[in-house]
Design an enzyme around this catalytic site. Structure first.
Site, mmCIF file in Angstrom:
data_model
loop_
_atom_site.group_PDB
_atom_site.id
_atom_site.type_symbol
_atom_site.label_atom_id
_atom_site.label_comp_id
_atom_site.label_asym_id
_atom_site.label_seq_id
_atom_site.Cartn_x
_atom_site.Cartn_y
_atom_site.Cartn_z
ATOM 1 N N CYS A 148 1.027 -1.148 0.004
ATOM 2 C CA CYS A 148 0.000 0.175 -0.351
ATOM 3 C C CYS A 148 0.873 1.239 0.017
ATOM 4 O O CYS A 148 0.189 2.485 -0.397
ATOM 5 C CB CYS A 148 -1.192 -0.081 1.016
ATOM 6 S SG CYS A 148 -2.066 -1.528 0.968
ATOM 7 N N HIS A 442 -8.903 2.719 -2.021
ATOM 8 C CA HIS A 442 -7.442 2.639 -2.285
ATOM 9 C C HIS A 442 -7.286 1.094 -3.588
ATOM 10 O O HIS A 442 -6.549 0.357 -2.950
ATOM 11 C CB HIS A 442 -7.463 1.752 -0.727
ATOM 12 C CG HIS A 442 -6.263 1.638 -0.978
ATOM 13 N ND1 HIS A 442 -5.112 1.780 -0.434
ATOM 14 C CD2 HIS A 442 -5.919 -0.035 0.473
ATOM 15 C CE1 HIS A 442 -3.737 1.297 -0.094
ATOM 16 N NE2 HIS A 442 -4.464 0.034 0.240
ATOM 17 N N CYS A 472 0.343 2.940 6.520
ATOM 18 C CA CYS A 472 0.701 1.667 6.917
ATOM 19 C C CYS A 472 0.566 0.330 5.469
ATOM 20 O O CYS A 472 0.222 0.806 4.033
ATOM 21 C CB CYS A 472 -0.088 0.765 7.602
ATOM 22 S SG CYS A 472 -1.899 0.430 6.763
#
Length: 477
Positions: A148, A442, A472
């Protein structure tokens, strides 16, 4: 009749501990009054953090400037961008950024893009962006995968290239198409296909398939799971919610803030100003200009009705307080301070410091920001109280609250960081003020550049200077 050994042992056992009362704390209560319920290791040594400080972030041509950034709309997987791959998505953002900034293509020295699931036929996304956006073929292209945080890492790799003097202008960003994830076959099927491709005659090709059974041809569904633990990211976040004792109410409040703020920022143009319109195939006749996951009508009542997803009996993570699977691309333009001045640009801002950390993924998979942020702030020479806006990637509301509790916890500061005092309490009025990943979406490889751009646009609009980004990532990064 004398008691049996088993019954005698049972008589000496202590009474069971009373059940913990249900947790109905608000988000604010979780990060203030209940911060010390955050999980810590037993007798663990403080975690060592990799970082770059302010003195290091000045190269032969000055500081590193972020001149501008933009992104595609972030679109729920399987919808408007279903026929666009990662190269399409990254290139829409990159081409729009080149046009907006009017940078001469010959000035660009490097292309660095992040992606988690690359296109099988073109795995080097950074190089493909050069080709697709008609940039000079001499520009090297590099691809980064840090889950990510991929495009955040792409940005810092660009920073390193500029600081070393290798480059003065870098195009960085990322993309993800979670609609078009490659589907694998079993290992036996893959080996059979390879053997058949090497066969020189038709009988040999047919023979290669002789031992293959129908079950071997069943596709292997992709999973967003840790290779080392076997747990999906959602399962790991559910574990964090339990171990950090985070209420369902608090998670839904964070999700509601995300939707409300993203909806407001969309309507008043703050978010749409950062978006490059996309015209997806096959018709290329429909302009997609807005994120399609933002719910202006979201409410606590609606969120409370949603069922847990990852632990259906005892869980608190739902589709409403988790980020959705999303397709999208993003890009930022980096320059040395000297080059930006020479070309007449007024940058959005400069990168002052950064820090990365990696944890045991079997502990707190998504707790990395709580370890890295204090070091980044120390290296920047600023205090947490100096930060004017905070942009935290919202993988899950539980992950956000876990990190916020760690920021505010004296226990966490002492046991995990070896610090005498906690970082501080996150002011929710300065946190993700234009919405976050829960509402916006996302796309793994694109999120890092999105949060950086979103933060810088809002800092500029408010006339402020100091912002903090945290992301994160899978692998405990």
């Amino acid at each position: 009749m004398p008691p049996t050994p088993d019954s005698a042992a049972a008589q000496t056992l202590p009474p069971p501990a009373p059940l913990r009362p249900p947790n109905t704390a608000s988000a604010l209560e979780e990060i203030t009054e209940r911060a010390d319920t955050v999980w810590t290791r037993d007798n663990g040594r403080p975690v060592k953090i990799q970082s770059a400080d302010r003195s290091e972030l000045r190269g032969p041509h000055g500081r590193v400037a972020i001149v501008d950034g933009c992104r595609t709309p972030f679109i729920k997987s399987g919808t408007d961008f279903a026929n666009m791959d990662v190269i399409d998505l990254a290139s829409v953002a990159a081409a729009e950024l080149v046009a907006r900034t009017a940078i001469a293509p010959d000035e660009i020295d490097l292309s660095v893009f992040g992606v988690v699931v690359p296109a099988l036929f073109a795995p080097n996304l950074g190089r493909e962006v050069v080709f697709r956006t008609s940039l000079p073929f001499r520009i090297p292209g590099v691809t980064v995968n840090l889950a990510c945080a991929s495009s955040t890492r792409a940005i810092t790799f660009g920073v390193g290239s500029i600081l070393s003097g290798e480059s003065q202008v870098v195009l960085a960003g990322g993309a993800e198409s979670l609609t078009n994830v490659p589907i694998q076959f079993s290992r036996k099927a893959a080996q059979t296909f390879m053997a058949a491709s090497r066969a020189k005659t038709l009988p040999q090709k047919v023979g290669a398939f002789g031992k293959l059974r129908p079950a071997d041809l069943a596709p292997v569904a992709p999973a967003i799971a840790e290779y080392t633990t076997g747990q999906s990211m959602g399962e790991s976040a559910e574990k964090m919610a339990k171990e950090n004792d985070i209420s369902r109410r608090a998670q839904d409040e964070i999700a509601l803030l995300s939707h409300q703020r993203a909806a407001a920022a969309t309507e008043d143009g703050r978010l749409t100003a950062q978006i490059a319109p996309a015209f997806p195939p096959p018709g290329y006749d429909k302009a997609v200009t807005r994120d399609n996951g933002v719910r202006a009508d979201s409410s606590m009542e609606a969120l409370a009705k949603l069922k847990p997803v990852f632990d259906k009996r005892y869980g608190s993570l739902t589709a409403g307080n988790s980020s959705p699977l999303t397709d999208g691309g993003s890009a930022v333009l980096l320059m040395s301070e000297e080059k930006a001045k020479a070309l007449g640009y007024t940058p959005l801002d400069y990168i002052r410091s950064y820090a990365f950390t990696a944890l045991n993924p079997g502990d707190q998979l998504l707790q990395g920001p709580a370890y890295a942020a204090p070091v980044a702030l120390d290296k920047a020479g600023v205090k947490f109280s100096d930060i004017e806006l905070i942009e935290m990637h919202e993988a899950f509301a539980a992950q956000i609250l876990s990190n916020m509790k760690a920021f505010a916890s004296q226990k966490f500061a002492e046991r995990e960081l070896g610090r005498g005092e906690p970082l501080g309490v996150v002011d929710l009025d300065r946190f993700n003020v234009t919405g976050g990943s829960i509402s916006i979406g996302h796309p793994f490889g694109a999120t890092g550049a999105r949060v950086v751009t979103q933060l810088l646009y809002e800092l500029r609009r408010r006339g402020q200077n100091l912002g903090l980004v945290t992301v994160c990532a899978a692998g405990g990064v």
